[in-house]
Design a protein around this motif. Structure first.
Motif, mmCIF file in Angstrom:
data_model
loop_
_atom_site.group_PDB
_atom_site.id
_atom_site.type_symbol
_atom_site.label_atom_id
_atom_site.label_comp_id
_atom_site.label_asym_id
_atom_site.label_seq_id
_atom_site.Cartn_x
_atom_site.Cartn_y
_atom_site.Cartn_z
ATOM 1 N N LEU A 171 0.508 -1.803 0.159
ATOM 2 C CA LEU A 171 -0.629 -0.023 -0.090
ATOM 3 C C LEU A 171 1.361 1.437 0.097
ATOM 4 O O LEU A 171 1.719 0.859 0.993
ATOM 5 C CB LEU A 171 -1.089 0.274 0.923
ATOM 6 C CG LEU A 171 -1.514 -0.876 1.788
ATOM 7 C CD1 LEU A 171 -2.656 -1.114 2.942
ATOM 8 C CD2 LEU A 171 -2.524 -1.626 0.349
ATOM 9 N N GLN A 216 -6.904 1.426 -0.975
ATOM 10 C CA GLN A 216 -7.410 0.765 -0.832
ATOM 11 C C GLN A 216 -7.417 -0.658 -1.211
ATOM 12 O O GLN A 216 -6.833 -0.743 -1.897
ATOM 13 C CB GLN A 216 -8.600 0.894 -2.200
ATOM 14 C CG GLN A 216 -10.454 0.142 -1.604
ATOM 15 C CD GLN A 216 -11.487 0.664 -2.160
ATOM 16 O OE1 GLN A 216 -11.672 1.384 -3.501
ATOM 17 N NE2 GLN A 216 -12.187 0.981 -2.002
ATOM 18 N N GLU A 231 -8.598 4.153 3.206
ATOM 19 C CA GLU A 231 -8.479 3.812 2.116
ATOM 20 C C GLU A 231 -8.905 5.036 0.723
ATOM 21 O O GLU A 231 -10.134 5.593 1.187
ATOM 22 C CB GLU A 231 -9.018 2.534 2.965
ATOM 23 C CG GLU A 231 -8.635 1.562 3.457
ATOM 24 C CD GLU A 231 -9.132 0.364 3.430
ATOM 25 O OE1 GLU A 231 -9.875 0.161 1.932
ATOM 26 O OE2 GLU A 231 -9.316 -0.512 3.882
#
Length: 414
Positions: A171, A216, A231
């Motif tokens: 991420l 996300q 997110e």
């Protein structure tokens, strides 16, 4: 998710790891194990001596609050026994966070961060009782997740590489949290900061802000232990808002405040003209360009949303309890004047939107003046900009604006 106790593992034990990732993992109450990797032997020894406890100084709007984090396991991956323990923790981890000086550190030393995470992916693929994991990349790079993923996947064989996405997701993050590590004993004493551990010449100082944006999550059925992060389907617009809004205005204020002899960012709050300039740069140059580019995407990219964003940040940037030193804000000037970074990148963004960035040109001119280069502005800047001149003539347009701003600054000083 398996029945394995939830484990968090962090790489790097600076202010963002200790004052954000580890701190929020601890506050969540969702993790049975909190593990961190650190290569500075003195820090490892100090936290172990304190039985896994450390303290964080949090700058609020009214003062400093000291919080304690407990039950932390700390390992030095350069020590073979610690590396084995860290590998075991990574295999059972559901959330991993890197908070290193730069993405270059993903493959420095031995074992490398990328190698350790790749080993964890292999273990997760081989054992059904191990949980899938997300990896927060906390380095200041818009493509940190992609860089780390590539380095990890290169260490996997073909089948494992194909299966890896079902066990791990990397991420990107947008971390608009101002922070620092204070190591000067006299500064720690003067500012009445709590040391990381008792009598250790090291203190973590962070602001209380924790509205961190992340990519996300797509892992089926995955539930985060750190629930406070937000997110977003597409992080790039928010990364640009941070770089060309938050970071750019912070730098502009820092360089102009330095010319006035300020030592701390909080002193800028006492200069109405500087604060007015900074706010106008935020709204009329950076904000106007970003709103035009991303209109309709999110409430941030509206006049009201961006104004609230700017006013909140200007107050946070000048928080006296954060003790943000000007010298820290304006360090590494060549990077800040590079083609895609905060000052020049923001000027380019504005020009692309038909906006003349005269206020950011003042910041760039003040930054250029700190380099004390014997070359003229054009030669010095062209040396910093090896990138192609796109669109054609853009470099000369930027140089003209910065040269005019240098003359303006000089006339004000004389």
């Amino acid at each position: 998710m398996s029945a394995v106790p939830r484990t968090f593992v962090g790489f790097g034990f600076g202010a963002i790891q200790g004052g954000l990732f580890l701190y929020e993992a601890f506050r969540s109450g969702k993790f049975k194990r909190l593990v961190v990797a650190e290569v500075v032997p003195e820090v490892v020894a100090a936290v172990r001596h304190a039985q896994g406890r450390f303290r964080v100084n949090i700058a609020t709007r009214t003062g400093i609050v000291v919080q304690e984090v407990t039950s932390v396991e700390i390992y030095n991956p350069t020590v073979p026994a610690d590396a084995l323990a860290l590998a075991d923790a990574l295999a059972e981890a559901s959330e991993i966070a890197t908070a290193l000086p730069s993405v270059d550190f993903y493959q420095r030393g031995e074992p490398t961060v990328a190698g350790l995470i790749a080993g964890a992916i292999q273990a997760k693929l081989a054992r059904k009782d191990l949980p899938s994991a997300i990896v927060y990349t906390g380095e200041n790079n818009n493509h940190a997740a992609e860089i780390l993923q590539k380095l990890c996947y290169e260490r996997l064989d073909g089948p494992a590489r194909a299966d890896a996405p079902r066990s791990v997701q990397f991420l990107n993050t947008v971390i608009g949290k101002m922070s620092g590590v204070v190591t000067a004993p006299e500064q720690i004493k003067a500012e009445d900061l709590a040391c990381l551990v008792e009598n250790a010449p090291r203190a973590l100082l962070v602001e209380e802000f924790n509205r961190i944006l992340i990519t996300q999550i797509r892992l089926p059925g995955f539930k985060r232990g750190i629930e406070v992060f937000i997110e977003k389907p597409d992080l790039l617009p928010f990364e640009e808002a941070k770089l060309y809004g938050h970071n750019a205005v912070h730098a502009l204020m820092g360089y102009l405040a330095a010319r006035k002899g300020c030592r701390f960012m909080s002193e800028a709050a006492d200069d109405p003209a500087l604060m007015k300039l900074a706010r106008e740069a935020f709204l009329k140059e950076s904000g106007a360009a970003l709103i035009a580019r991303y209109k309709g995407l999110d409430p941030l990219f509206t006049p009201a949303g961006y104004q609230a964003y700017a006013d909140d940040l200007l107050e946070r940037m000048t928080n006296p309890y954060l003790r943000d030193r000007i010298e820290r804000v304006i360090r590494d000037t060549p990077r800040k004047l590079s083609w895609d970074d905060r000052l020049i990148g923001t000027m380019r963004l504005a020009l692309d939107g038909g906006i003349t960035p005269r206020r950011f040109a003042l910041g760039a001119a003040a930054a250029l003046d700190t380099l004390s280069s014997p070359k003229g502005a054009a030669d010095a800047l062209n040396q910093l900009w090896p990138a192609p001149d796109q669109p054609p003539g853009r470099k000369s347009e930027l140089i003209r604006l910065i040269t005019e701003a240098q003359a303006q600054l000089k006339s004000k000083k004389s």
